[in-house]
Design a protein around this motif. Structure first.
Motif, PDB file in Angstrom:
ATOM      1  N   ALA A  95       0.818  -1.211   0.000  1.00  0.00           N
ATOM      2  CA  ALA A  95       0.000   0.000   0.000  1.00  0.00           C
ATOM      3  C   ALA A  95       0.855   1.265   0.000  1.00  0.00           C
ATOM      4  O   ALA A  95       0.517   2.255  -0.658  1.00  0.00           O
ATOM      5  CB  ALA A  95      -0.928  -0.007   1.215  1.00  0.00           C
ATOM      6  N   GLU A  96       1.977   1.231   0.732  1.00  0.00           N
ATOM      7  CA  GLU A  96       2.806   2.428   0.876  1.00  0.00           C
ATOM      8  C   GLU A  96       3.850   2.571  -0.232  1.00  0.00           C
ATOM      9  O   GLU A  96       4.127   3.688  -0.691  1.00  0.00           O
ATOM     10  CB  GLU A  96       3.516   2.398   2.230  1.00  0.00           C
ATOM     11  N   LEU A  97       4.434   1.449  -0.652  1.00  0.00           N
ATOM     12  CA  LEU A  97       5.564   1.520  -1.575  1.00  0.00           C
ATOM     13  C   LEU A  97       5.302   0.914  -2.941  1.00  0.00           C
ATOM     14  O   LEU A  97       5.976   1.250  -3.914  1.00  0.00           O
ATOM     15  CB  LEU A  97       6.784   0.806  -0.960  1.00  0.00           C
ATOM     16  N   GLY A  98       4.338  -0.019  -3.009  1.00  0.00           N
ATOM     17  CA  GLY A  98       4.064  -0.715  -4.257  1.00  0.00           C
ATOM     18  C   GLY A  98       4.432  -2.183  -4.160  1.00  0.00           C
ATOM     19  O   GLY A  98       4.926  -2.652  -3.127  1.00  0.00           O
ATOM     20  N   PRO A  99       4.200  -2.942  -5.227  1.00  0.00           N
ATOM     21  CA  PRO A  99       4.501  -4.380  -5.220  1.00  0.00           C
ATOM     22  C   PRO A  99       5.970  -4.655  -4.904  1.00  0.00           C
ATOM     23  O   PRO A  99       6.858  -3.924  -5.351  1.00  0.00           O
ATOM     24  CB  PRO A  99       4.143  -4.828  -6.641  1.00  0.00           C
ATOM     25  N   VAL A 100       6.205  -5.714  -4.172  1.00  0.00           N
ATOM     26  CA  VAL A 100       7.561  -6.047  -3.739  1.00  0.00           C
ATOM     27  C   VAL A 100       8.292  -6.818  -4.835  1.00  0.00           C
ATOM     28  O   VAL A 100       7.782  -7.822  -5.349  1.00  0.00           O
ATOM     29  CB  VAL A 100       7.530  -6.854  -2.435  1.00  0.00           C
ATOM     30  N   ASP A 101       9.495  -6.355  -5.171  1.00  0.00           N
ATOM     31  CA  ASP A 101      10.337  -6.999  -6.181  1.00  0.00           C
ATOM     32  C   ASP A 101      11.419  -7.871  -5.560  1.00  0.00           C
ATOM     33  O   ASP A 101      11.890  -8.822  -6.180  1.00  0.00           O
ATOM     34  CB  ASP A 101      11.028  -5.932  -7.052  1.00  0.00           C
ATOM     35  N   ILE A 102      11.844  -7.499  -4.353  1.00  0.00           N
ATOM     36  CA  ILE A 102      12.980  -8.159  -3.699  1.00  0.00           C
ATOM     37  C   ILE A 102      12.607  -8.500  -2.268  1.00  0.00           C
ATOM     38  O   ILE A 102      12.155  -7.631  -1.516  1.00  0.00           O
ATOM     39  CB  ILE A 102      14.221  -7.244  -3.694  1.00  0.00           C
ATOM     40  N   LEU A 103      12.793  -9.742  -1.889  1.00  0.00           N
ATOM     41  CA  LEU A 103      12.632 -10.176  -0.503  1.00  0.00           C
ATOM     42  C   LEU A 103      13.984 -10.651   0.006  1.00  0.00           C
ATOM     43  O   LEU A 103      14.630 -11.495  -0.629  1.00  0.00           O
ATOM     44  CB  LEU A 103      11.623 -11.315  -0.403  1.00  0.00           C
ATOM     45  N   VAL A 104      14.411 -10.100   1.138  1.00  0.00           N
ATOM     46  CA  VAL A 104      15.644 -10.573   1.767  1.00  0.00           C
ATOM     47  C   VAL A 104      15.318 -11.021   3.188  1.00  0.00           C
ATOM     48  O   VAL A 104      14.903 -10.219   4.031  1.00  0.00           O
ATOM     49  CB  VAL A 104      16.735  -9.487   1.793  1.00  0.00           C
ATOM     50  N   ASN A 105      15.496 -12.308   3.435  1.00  0.00           N
ATOM     51  CA  ASN A 105      15.231 -12.896   4.747  1.00  0.00           C
ATOM     52  C   ASN A 105      16.508 -12.882   5.582  1.00  0.00           C
ATOM     53  O   ASN A 105      17.438 -13.649   5.314  1.00  0.00           O
ATOM     54  CB  ASN A 105      14.769 -14.348   4.583  1.00  0.00           C
ATOM     55  N   VAL A 106      16.555 -11.988   6.564  1.00  0.00           N
ATOM     56  CA  VAL A 106      17.738 -11.904   7.420  1.00  0.00           C
ATOM     57  C   VAL A 106      17.400 -12.213   8.880  1.00  0.00           C
ATOM     58  O   VAL A 106      18.260 -12.660   9.634  1.00  0.00           O
ATOM     59  CB  VAL A 106      18.411 -10.519   7.336  1.00  0.00           C
ATOM     60  N   ALA A 107      16.168 -11.997   9.280  1.00  0.00           N
ATOM     61  CA  ALA A 107      15.791 -12.168  10.685  1.00  0.00           C
ATOM     62  C   ALA A 107      16.247 -13.527  11.200  1.00  0.00           C
ATOM     63  O   ALA A 107      16.027 -14.560  10.560  1.00  0.00           O
ATOM     64  CB  ALA A 107      14.277 -12.037  10.841  1.00  0.00           C
ATOM     65  N   GLY A 108      16.894 -13.525  12.343  1.00  0.00           N
ATOM     66  CA  GLY A 108      17.376 -14.771  12.903  1.00  0.00           C
ATOM     67  C   GLY A 108      17.657 -14.659  14.383  1.00  0.00           C
ATOM     68  O   GLY A 108      17.902 -13.563  14.905  1.00  0.00           O
ATOM     69  N   ALA A 142       6.125 -14.584  -2.832  1.00  0.00           N
ATOM     70  CA  ALA A 142       6.497 -15.286  -4.063  1.00  0.00           C
ATOM     71  C   ALA A 142       5.358 -15.379  -5.081  1.00  0.00           C
ATOM     72  O   ALA A 142       5.587 -15.146  -6.284  1.00  0.00           O
ATOM     73  CB  ALA A 142       7.043 -16.674  -3.736  1.00  0.00           C
ATOM     74  N   PRO A 143       4.124 -15.725  -4.682  1.00  0.00           N
ATOM     75  CA  PRO A 143       3.053 -15.814  -5.687  1.00  0.00           C
ATOM     76  C   PRO A 143       2.802 -14.500  -6.420  1.00  0.00           C
ATOM     77  O   PRO A 143       2.585 -14.493  -7.641  1.00  0.00           O
ATOM     78  CB  PRO A 143       1.830 -16.238  -4.856  1.00  0.00           C
ATOM     79  N   ALA A 144       2.867 -13.380  -5.698  1.00  0.00           N
ATOM     80  CA  ALA A 144       2.646 -12.082  -6.337  1.00  0.00           C
ATOM     81  C   ALA A 144       3.788 -11.748  -7.285  1.00  0.00           C
ATOM     82  O   ALA A 144       3.571 -11.162  -8.357  1.00  0.00           O
ATOM     83  CB  ALA A 144       2.503 -10.995  -5.274  1.00  0.00           C
ATOM     84  N   MET A 145       5.023 -12.100  -6.897  1.00  0.00           N
ATOM     85  CA  MET A 145       6.152 -11.910  -7.809  1.00  0.00           C
ATOM     86  C   MET A 145       5.942 -12.716  -9.086  1.00  0.00           C
ATOM     87  O   MET A 145       6.167 -12.227 -10.202  1.00  0.00           O
ATOM     88  CB  MET A 145       7.461 -12.345  -7.130  1.00  0.00           C
ATOM     89  N   ALA A 146       5.507 -13.961  -8.920  1.00  0.00           N
ATOM     90  CA  ALA A 146       5.292 -14.838 -10.075  1.00  0.00           C
ATOM     91  C   ALA A 146       4.237 -14.271 -11.012  1.00  0.00           C
ATOM     92  O   ALA A 146       4.364 -14.363 -12.241  1.00  0.00           O
ATOM     93  CB  ALA A 146       4.899 -16.232  -9.605  1.00  0.00           C
ATOM     94  N   GLU A 147       3.207 -13.679 -10.459  1.00  0.00           N
ATOM     95  CA  GLU A 147       2.155 -13.087 -11.292  1.00  0.00           C
ATOM     96  C   GLU A 147       2.706 -11.967 -12.161  1.00  0.00           C
ATOM     97  O   GLU A 147       2.244 -11.758 -13.293  1.00  0.00           O
ATOM     98  CB  GLU A 147       1.025 -12.557 -10.414  1.00  0.00           C
ATOM     99  N   ARG A 148       3.703 -11.238 -11.642  1.00  0.00           N
ATOM    100  CA  ARG A 148       4.307 -10.144 -12.412  1.00  0.00           C
ATOM    101  C   ARG A 148       5.454 -10.636 -13.286  1.00  0.00           C
ATOM    102  O   ARG A 148       6.017  -9.860 -14.067  1.00  0.00           O
ATOM    103  CB  ARG A 148       4.805  -9.043 -11.460  1.00  0.00           C
ATOM    104  N   GLY A 149       5.852 -11.903 -13.127  1.00  0.00           N
ATOM    105  CA  GLY A 149       6.884 -12.488 -13.973  1.00  0.00           C
ATOM    106  C   GLY A 149       8.305 -12.143 -13.592  1.00  0.00           C
ATOM    107  O   GLY A 149       9.229 -12.362 -14.382  1.00  0.00           O
ATOM    108  N   ARG A 150       8.501 -11.640 -12.378  1.00  0.00           N
ATOM    109  CA  ARG A 150       9.868 -11.326 -11.956  1.00  0.00           C
ATOM    110  C   ARG A 150       9.923 -11.165 -10.445  1.00  0.00           C
ATOM    111  O   ARG A 150       8.917 -10.879  -9.791  1.00  0.00           O
ATOM    112  CB  ARG A 150      10.389 -10.053 -12.617  1.00  0.00           C
ATOM    113  N   GLY A 151      11.105 -11.346  -9.901  1.00  0.00           N
ATOM    114  CA  GLY A 151      11.309 -11.167  -8.473  1.00  0.00           C
ATOM    115  C   GLY A 151      12.575 -11.879  -8.029  1.00  0.00           C
ATOM    116  O   GLY A 151      13.079 -12.787  -8.698  1.00  0.00           O
ATOM    117  N   SER A 152      13.104 -11.452  -6.915  1.00  0.00           N
ATOM    118  CA  SER A 152      14.297 -12.073  -6.357  1.00  0.00           C
ATOM    119  C   SER A 152      14.123 -12.264  -4.864  1.00  0.00           C
ATOM    120  O   SER A 152      13.730 -11.331  -4.150  1.00  0.00           O
ATOM    121  CB  SER A 152      15.536 -11.205  -6.632  1.00  0.00           C
ATOM    122  N   ILE A 153      14.396 -13.474  -4.404  1.00  0.00           N
ATOM    123  CA  ILE A 153      14.343 -13.799  -2.981  1.00  0.00           C
ATOM    124  C   ILE A 153      15.724 -14.263  -2.558  1.00  0.00           C
ATOM    125  O   ILE A 153      16.299 -15.164  -3.177  1.00  0.00           O
ATOM    126  CB  ILE A 153      13.299 -14.889  -2.696  1.00  0.00           C
TER     127      ILE A 153
END
Length: 274
Positions: A95-108, A142-153
């Motif tokens: 809502a604030e920034l737009g569709p997410v293109d990049i997900l980085v999982n760092v929390a640990g 991931a599903p929303a990235m796939a719908e747009r045909g691009r993304g990086s995790i």
């Protein structure tokens, strides 16, 4: 394709990144790096105050008159172990920034001790954050990235996920789970244009690493190895700076790595001997 290194063309201009564990250490470095290269960044952490302070710092550090990235920096409190909270944070980000293109999982989180001495609560929390948290964010994005045909995790795991370590069984197991989940995810989503990779840091100068030290100096056993604990030395003779790991993450998230998926990049100074 535009050259991402060309002057006036920020590497991640127009892209939105969702970073977990951004309150300190590697997560903070990743959030800073992606933002510095033009991304709008949702910086999330269980310590909401930490990412709010980070947002204030990166905004203040932006030099007036320079070609500062046009992206925005959105701090969000988030416990990745809570699926409803992840869903809400992703919705707010979109809502604030737009569709997410990049997900980085760092929390640990970290817990050390003998393999059979880990109590149920510690084991459950390690997997809830380190492994299930990755599942929660990927399931939302991931599903929303796939719908747009691009993304990086990109999942930041650990070299301990592949190298047995004394006193690290539970932590290593949780990171191994996150690693294999990310690679399998990459296989399932490859035809959809979503790339999924893993960065495996070794000893890195973070609050988590320093919690294992007795003082403020890197212990000799970390740099030179510890035969009694079956621990290798670090061939490069130094531990990583969080920025070293963040640069590896940025590479895998970028178009420079557009033909790379399901891979595991070790950032450990050679300690894993891989």
């Amino acid at each position: 394709m535009p050259d991402p290194a060309a002057p006036g063309h920020p590497r991640f201009a127009g892209r939105v990144a969702f970073v977990t564990g951004a309150g300190s250490g590697i997560g903070e470095a990743v959030a800073r790096t992606l933002y510095a290269h033009g991304a709008s960044v949702a910086a999330t952490d269980i310590h909401g105050g930490a990412v709010k302070e980070l947002a204030a710092r990166v905004t203040a550090e932006a030099a007036p008159g320079e070609a500062v990235p046009a992206g925005r920096f959105l701090p969000l409190a988030l416990d990745v172990a809570d699926p409803d909270a992840v869903r809400a944070a992703v919705a707010e980000t979109v809502a604030e920034l737009g569709p997410v293109d990049i997900l980085v999982n760092v929390a640990g989180v970290l817990h050390t001790g003998p393999a059979t001495g880990v109590d149920d609560a510690a084991w459950a929390r390690l997997f809830a954050v380190n492994a299930t948290g990755v599942f929660h964010t990927a399931r939302e994005l991931a599903p929303a990235m796939a719908e747009r045909g691009r993304g990086s995790i990109v999942t930041v795991a650990s070299d301990a996920a592949a190298v047995p370590r004394v006193g690290m069984a539970a932590y290593a197991a949780s990171k191994a789970a996150a690693t294999m989940f990310t690679k399998c995810l990459g296989l399932e989503y490859a035809r959809s244009g979503v790339r999924c990779n893993v960065v495996a840091p070794g000893s890195t100068d973070t609050p988590m690493q320093r919690s294992l030290w007795e003082g403020d100096t890197v212990p000799r056993r970390v740099l030179e190895g510890d035969p009694s604990g079956y621990r290798n030395a670090i061939p490069l003779g130094r531990i990583a700076d969080p920025a070293d790991v963040a640069d590896a993450v940025a590479f895998l998230a970028s178009d420079e790595a557009r033909h790379i998926t399901m891979q595991q990049l070790y950032v450990d100074g050679g300690a894993s001997l891989r």
